[in-house]
Enzyme design. Structure first.
Site, short mmCIF file in Angstrom:
data_model
loop_
_atom_site.label_atom_id
_atom_site.label_comp_id
_atom_site.label_asym_id
_atom_site.label_seq_id
_atom_site.Cartn_x
_atom_site.Cartn_y
_atom_site.Cartn_z
CG ASP A 202 -2.30 0.62 0.82
OD1 ASP A 202 -2.29 1.79 0.40
OD2 ASP A 202 -3.35 -0.04 0.94
CG HIS A 275 -4.44 2.04 -2.08
ND1 HIS A 275 -4.47 2.71 -0.88
CD2 HIS A 275 -5.71 2.05 -2.55
CE1 HIS A 275 -5.72 3.08 -0.61
NE2 HIS A 275 -6.50 2.71 -1.61
CD GLU A 338 -10.16 3.73 -1.21
OE1 GLU A 338 -11.10 4.14 -0.52
OE2 GLU A 338 -9.10 3.31 -0.71
CE1 TYR A 429 -14.60 -3.58 3.52
CE2 TYR A 429 -13.57 -1.47 4.02
CZ TYR A 429 -13.80 -2.52 3.14
OH TYR A 429 -13.22 -2.50 1.90
CG PHE A 430 -14.74 -7.33 10.97
CD1 PHE A 430 -16.08 -6.96 10.85
CD2 PHE A 430 -14.40 -8.63 10.65
CE1 PHE A 430 -17.05 -7.86 10.43
CE2 PHE A 430 -15.37 -9.55 10.24
CZ PHE A 430 -16.68 -9.16 10.12
CG ASP A 431 -11.76 -0.72 8.96
OD1 ASP A 431 -12.86 -1.23 8.67
OD2 ASP A 431 -11.17 0.08 8.21
CD GLU A 481 -6.56 2.45 6.87
OE1 GLU A 481 -6.94 1.40 7.45
OE2 GLU A 481 -6.97 2.80 5.75
C1 ACM Z 1 -11.07 -0.59 0.21
O1 ACM Z 1 -11.58 -0.55 1.34
N1 ACM Z 1 -10.47 0.47 -0.28
C2 ACM Z 1 -11.12 -1.78 -0.62
#
Ligand code: ACM
Length: 544
Positions: A202, A275, A338, A429-431, A481
């Site tokens: 990334d 990324h 992205e 999404y476990f963040d 992150e």
């Molecule tokens: C992503 O969450 N950018 C795949």
């Protein structure tokens, strides 16, 4: 009703048998397709129990002996026959067509436990269930005295709903040690999860050694410092500490082999064309501007993407060549998400390439880039998978779509006849935050409590039966992150991954949240013995 997830009956044994009380419950997660107690007596594993096998089940028999050894202290003998006498039998019948792939039949009677399957993966699943039928102390890492390793007589028939039961671990934003990845594989395997996507590259770090391009890790694996607090907080503050690390090719081989023994496929993810700032920092000719870029220290979507020159496409194909040697995975993830097109819009090279290739715009240029990877991978017998942005500008013919911005990309791809893994932010999404506690640790945002994860169905009603066949399964994401340690990765991942395991394995009609919570009360003790740092308050939230 033949089947109940939990039968809360304490059976006091009338006889003066070795055990005075045996709780007659089944606390397997994910809950099996069918499980019923029978009227035979229980089976108790002792030091004299043997593990017999037939067919090619030797490796799985030895693996089971290894799993039972730490807590029981028994060095159970493994024998190449289904001997009479007290034994656990593993039967691998590759022709046992009535047992679906990865499925198993487990039957317990007073003189034997038998697990039958048509594949090693099925036997392994059966062994995981057997561990969860035993007292929870079986997960202790050292020998436990005064426990009767008893299983009640029963018949289980079990197989998964989906073939892709996955998790994604972002090791690019924060390097996570190899030892943790191995532990995480074990934790996935106990849930019958069979796929781990490693997000290896990334903007903030390149984590896999590539022999042809050593600077990717000499330069790209290290950043000057990391953000403190949330990206939204202003002014941005940094910790001033160099951060980094990478996996050597030897490390990767070890991880892949470890996962393979546990029937977990490691899907490598190499991000392109966005990324990629760590790659550009390592090899500036990959970029679009003359600016000398560092490995990125901020989170968020980044305008610095690689150029789409032929030499860059060949660079990434070289990287993939080494990746393919290391990872036997049928699927190779190329990211694709992205990638802002601003730099391509401003770049004379990109614009002349668009013209020369007869493309409409920058989205078609990205699509061209991805299609080149698709052709490359297909020629080597692999399949490309990417985040749903790969639909933009035209989907590559062989591509599988990982749908993250909701389910619409996945639905569209399935309608076009492409395979799909459902990974929408809203459920996987476990963040995201999992509780409303005041002292909850920092997360990226959102709110995704356990019950919502459990309620997810990867097959939406808008799909026809035929289109639904293209939904390979689902995957939970641990973006890092705001997760810099293994402990926090587990805290964010569990028990939400536990719930997702049941979403991915158990037939829709067997799902039952109250039953899941009851079983999780037992499962949490397993986590305690294994040292898995799960979010304990999740259960209270649902009980409120
Ligand atoms: C992503 O969450 N950018 C795949």
């Amino acid at each position: 009703m033949k089947y109940s997830t939990v039968i809360p009956a304490i059976l006091l044994m009338a006889t003066t048998s070795a055990f005075s009380a045996l709780q007659k419950t089944i606390s397997i997660i994910p809950v099996p397709v069918s499980a019923q107690f029978t009227n035979h007596g229980p089976f108790t594993i002792t030091a004299e129990t043997t593990i017999g096998y037939s067919g090619k089940a030797k490796d799985k028999a030895e693996q089971l002996a290894g799993m039972l050894r730490p807590a029981t202290g028994f060095a159970l003998k493994v024998k190449p026959s289904l001997a009479k006498g007290q034994s656990i039998r593993l039967v691998l019948e590759e022709t046992a067509g009535s047992i679906p792939p990865e499925g198993y039949v487990l039957s317990v009677a007073p003189d034997r436990i038998q697990i039958t399957a048509s594949s090693e993966a099925g036997l392994f699943s059966g062994c995981q269930s057997l561990l969860q039928l035993l007292p929870v102390e079986i997960y202790q890492k050292t020998s436990v005295k005064n426990i009767h390793w008893t299983v009640w007589a029963m018949d289980i028939r079990d197989y998964p709903r989906f073939g892709w039961r996955g998790a994604m671990l972002d090791v690019a934003r924060y390097y996570l040690p190899k030892a943790f990845i191995l532990k995480f594989i074990d934790t996935l395997a106990m849930h019958k999860m069979n796929s781990l996507q490693l997000h290896l590259t990334d903007d903030q770090g390149w984590r896999i050694e590539i022999k042809k391009y050593p600077k990717l890790t000499e330069v790209g694996a290290w950043r000057k410092e990391s953000l403190v607090g949330h990206y939204r907080d202003r002014p941005h503050q940094f910790d001033g500490k160099k951060h980094g690390g990478f996996y050597t090719q030897e490390d990767i081989r070890e991880i892949v082999a470890y996962a393979r023994e546990r029937h977990v496929n490691i899907v490598p993810e190499i991000e392109m064309p966005g990324h990629t700032q760590a790659a550009i920092a390592s090899y500036p000719h990959l970029g679009n501007t003359k600016e000398k870029l560092p490995v990125h220290t901020l989170w968020g979507v980044n305008p610095n993407i690689v150029n789409a020159n032929e030499s860059t496409i060949l660079f990434f194909q070289d990287v993939l060549t080494e990746v393919l040697e290391l990872f036997p995975s049928p699927f190779i993830h190329i990211g694709g998400d992205e990638a802002p097109k601003k730099q391509w819009k401003a770049s004379a090279d990109a614009q002349s390439r668009i013209k020369a290739l007869g493309l409409q715009d920058e989205h078609e240029l990205q699509s061209y880039f991805i299609k080149r990877m698709d052709t490359f991978l297909a020629a080597k017998g692999r399949r490309l998978i990417g985040w749903d942005e790969i639909l933009e500008g035209g989907l590559a013919p062989g591509a599988t779509v990982m749908s993250w911005r909701g389910e619409s990309g996945g639905i569209k791809a399935a309608q076009m006849g492409h395979d799909v893994v459902m990974a929408p932010t809203t459920y996987t999404y476990f963040d995201y935050y999992q509780s409303l506690e005041k002292d909850r640790p920092l997360a990226i945002g959102g709110f995704l409590p356990l019950e919502k994860v459990y309620g997810y169905d990867p097959v939406t009603k808008s799909l026809t039966k035929e289109q639904a066949q293209h939904i390979l399964g689902t995957q939970g994401q641990i973006w890092t992150e705001y997760i810099s340690t293994p402990q926090k990765a587990e805290y964010m991942g569990f028990p939400r991954l536990t719930a997702l395991a049941e979403v991915a394995w158990t037939p829709r009609e067997k799902k039952d949240y109250a039953g899941f919570i009851d079983r999780f009360k037992v499962h949490g003790k397993r986590f305690d013995f294994l040292g898995v740092n799960y979010h304990k308050h999740s259960l209270d939230i649902v009980n409120q």
